[in-house]
Design a protein around this motif. Sequence first.
Motif, short mmCIF file in Angstrom:
data_model
loop_
_atom_site.label_atom_id
_atom_site.label_comp_id
_atom_site.label_asym_id
_atom_site.label_seq_id
_atom_site.Cartn_x
_atom_site.Cartn_y
_atom_site.Cartn_z
N ALA A 14 0.82 -1.22 0.00
CA ALA A 14 0.00 0.00 0.00
C ALA A 14 0.85 1.26 0.00
CB ALA A 14 -0.93 0.00 1.21
N ARG A 15 2.10 1.15 0.40
CA ARG A 15 2.98 2.32 0.47
C ARG A 15 3.84 2.48 -0.78
NH1 ARG A 15 3.05 4.20 5.68
NH2 ARG A 15 2.27 2.79 7.30
N LYS A 16 3.70 1.58 -1.73
CA LYS A 16 4.59 1.53 -2.89
C LYS A 16 4.01 2.22 -4.11
CE LYS A 16 4.81 -2.14 -5.51
NZ LYS A 16 5.00 -3.54 -5.97
N ARG A 17 4.87 2.90 -4.85
CA ARG A 17 4.47 3.43 -6.15
C ARG A 17 5.68 3.41 -7.08
NH1 ARG A 17 4.91 8.70 -3.49
NH2 ARG A 17 6.22 10.14 -4.71
N PRO A 18 5.44 3.22 -8.38
CA PRO A 18 6.54 3.24 -9.33
C PRO A 18 7.05 4.66 -9.55
CG PRO A 18 4.46 2.98 -10.48
CD PRO A 18 4.15 2.91 -9.02
N VAL A 19 8.34 4.78 -9.78
CA VAL A 19 8.95 6.08 -10.06
C VAL A 19 9.94 5.92 -11.21
CG1 VAL A 19 8.65 7.05 -7.75
CG2 VAL A 19 10.69 5.69 -8.26
N PHE A 20 10.21 7.02 -11.90
CA PHE A 20 11.12 6.98 -13.05
C PHE A 20 11.93 8.28 -13.09
CE2 PHE A 20 7.43 4.43 -14.08
CZ PHE A 20 7.98 3.27 -14.59
N ILE A 21 13.16 8.17 -13.57
CA ILE A 21 13.97 9.34 -13.84
C ILE A 21 14.62 9.15 -15.21
CG2 ILE A 21 14.46 9.76 -11.40
CD1 ILE A 21 17.33 8.67 -11.94
N GLU A 22 15.19 10.22 -15.73
CA GLU A 22 16.02 10.13 -16.93
C GLU A 22 17.42 10.62 -16.60
OE1 GLU A 22 14.57 11.73 -20.56
OE2 GLU A 22 12.64 10.67 -20.45
N ASN A 23 18.41 9.87 -17.02
CA ASN A 23 19.80 10.26 -16.80
C ASN A 23 20.64 9.77 -17.96
OD1 ASN A 23 21.92 11.39 -15.15
ND2 ASN A 23 22.62 9.30 -14.78
N GLU A 24 21.44 10.65 -18.50
CA GLU A 24 22.30 10.33 -19.64
C GLU A 24 21.52 9.71 -20.79
OE1 GLU A 24 25.64 8.04 -18.26
OE2 GLU A 24 26.56 9.78 -17.30
N GLY A 25 20.30 10.21 -21.00
CA GLY A 25 19.48 9.74 -22.11
C GLY A 25 18.76 8.43 -21.87
N LEU A 26 18.83 7.89 -20.65
CA LEU A 26 18.20 6.61 -20.33
C LEU A 26 17.06 6.83 -19.33
CD1 LEU A 26 21.37 4.40 -19.76
CD2 LEU A 26 19.98 4.55 -21.84
N LYS A 27 15.96 6.13 -19.54
CA LYS A 27 14.86 6.13 -18.58
C LYS A 27 15.13 5.02 -17.58
CE LYS A 27 9.81 6.11 -18.22
NZ LYS A 27 8.52 5.97 -18.97
N LEU A 28 15.22 5.39 -16.32
CA LEU A 28 15.55 4.45 -15.25
C LEU A 28 14.35 4.27 -14.34
CD1 LEU A 28 19.11 5.80 -14.35
CD2 LEU A 28 18.49 4.03 -16.02
N ALA A 29 14.12 3.03 -13.92
CA ALA A 29 12.91 2.69 -13.17
C ALA A 29 13.22 2.35 -11.72
CB ALA A 29 12.21 1.50 -13.83
N GLY A 30 12.27 2.66 -10.86
CA GLY A 30 12.40 2.33 -9.45
C GLY A 30 11.04 2.18 -8.81
#
Length: 257
Positions: A14-30
């Motif tokens: 219930a506390r979790k959500r997907p997040v994303f960033i972009e770095n050096e042209g790559l989409k990174l997931a967490g």
Amino acid sequence: MFDLGMDWARENEARKRPVFIENEGLKLAGEYFDFGHKRCAIIFPGRTESLYYSYYFAQPYAEAGCNILVVDSRAHGLSEGKYNYCSTREWSDVIAWSRFAHDQLGCSDVVLHGICVGGAAVVLAAAKPDFPVYVSHLVVEGLFATFLESFKLHMKAEKRPIFPVLYEIFWAARLESGMKIREARPIRVIGKVKTPILFLHGRKDAFSLPKRAEELYAACNAPKELVWMDEGSHSHLRINNQELYDGSIKAFLQKTF
């Protein structure tokens, strides 16, 4: 370890959500587990492991009052990228995720935990002049002095030929991806790290040798602690020493340097 980690994630779904960033042209997931704290612990897994692997290491940080951010390294899981660079480029992702936790997630205090090559990326990042000042603590498990030596020890354990195969592998990797394996050397930069750091190391580690942990610790000029675990192989310390492992992290995070 995997099953226990997945159990922890299900308990906190219930506390979790997907997040994303972009770095050096790559989409990174967490994935971000929000417990309502102002401190965030970011866990960087070892090579070939996805963020699922990091669930297992989250519990002591959650109990210590941290939100949890687990991430897929570039070229792993849902993160983009073609190559793993054995920390020589992933250090940039460490800084990018740290900034995301502070700027976008609103965490004023960031803690970084890295296992093996994840720990190397943390150390290489922390040695950079633009490393964020709001990262307050570093924790590294099974940190190697050089990736070249660690990989060589893996090949020996698997009875693979060393010369000239080992060097041909890294030469081919450099031609294909541009990776410079000799940059994956935490021992060269550990003296530049200023952030307090906790070294967790196993006396039976056959791939990140105990004597190298002593060398890294001696070369580090930051506030530091080294905790030895008597049981457990490389990257298997918590499962064999949970009370000591978790207690060492909690005690370390309570300290203000």
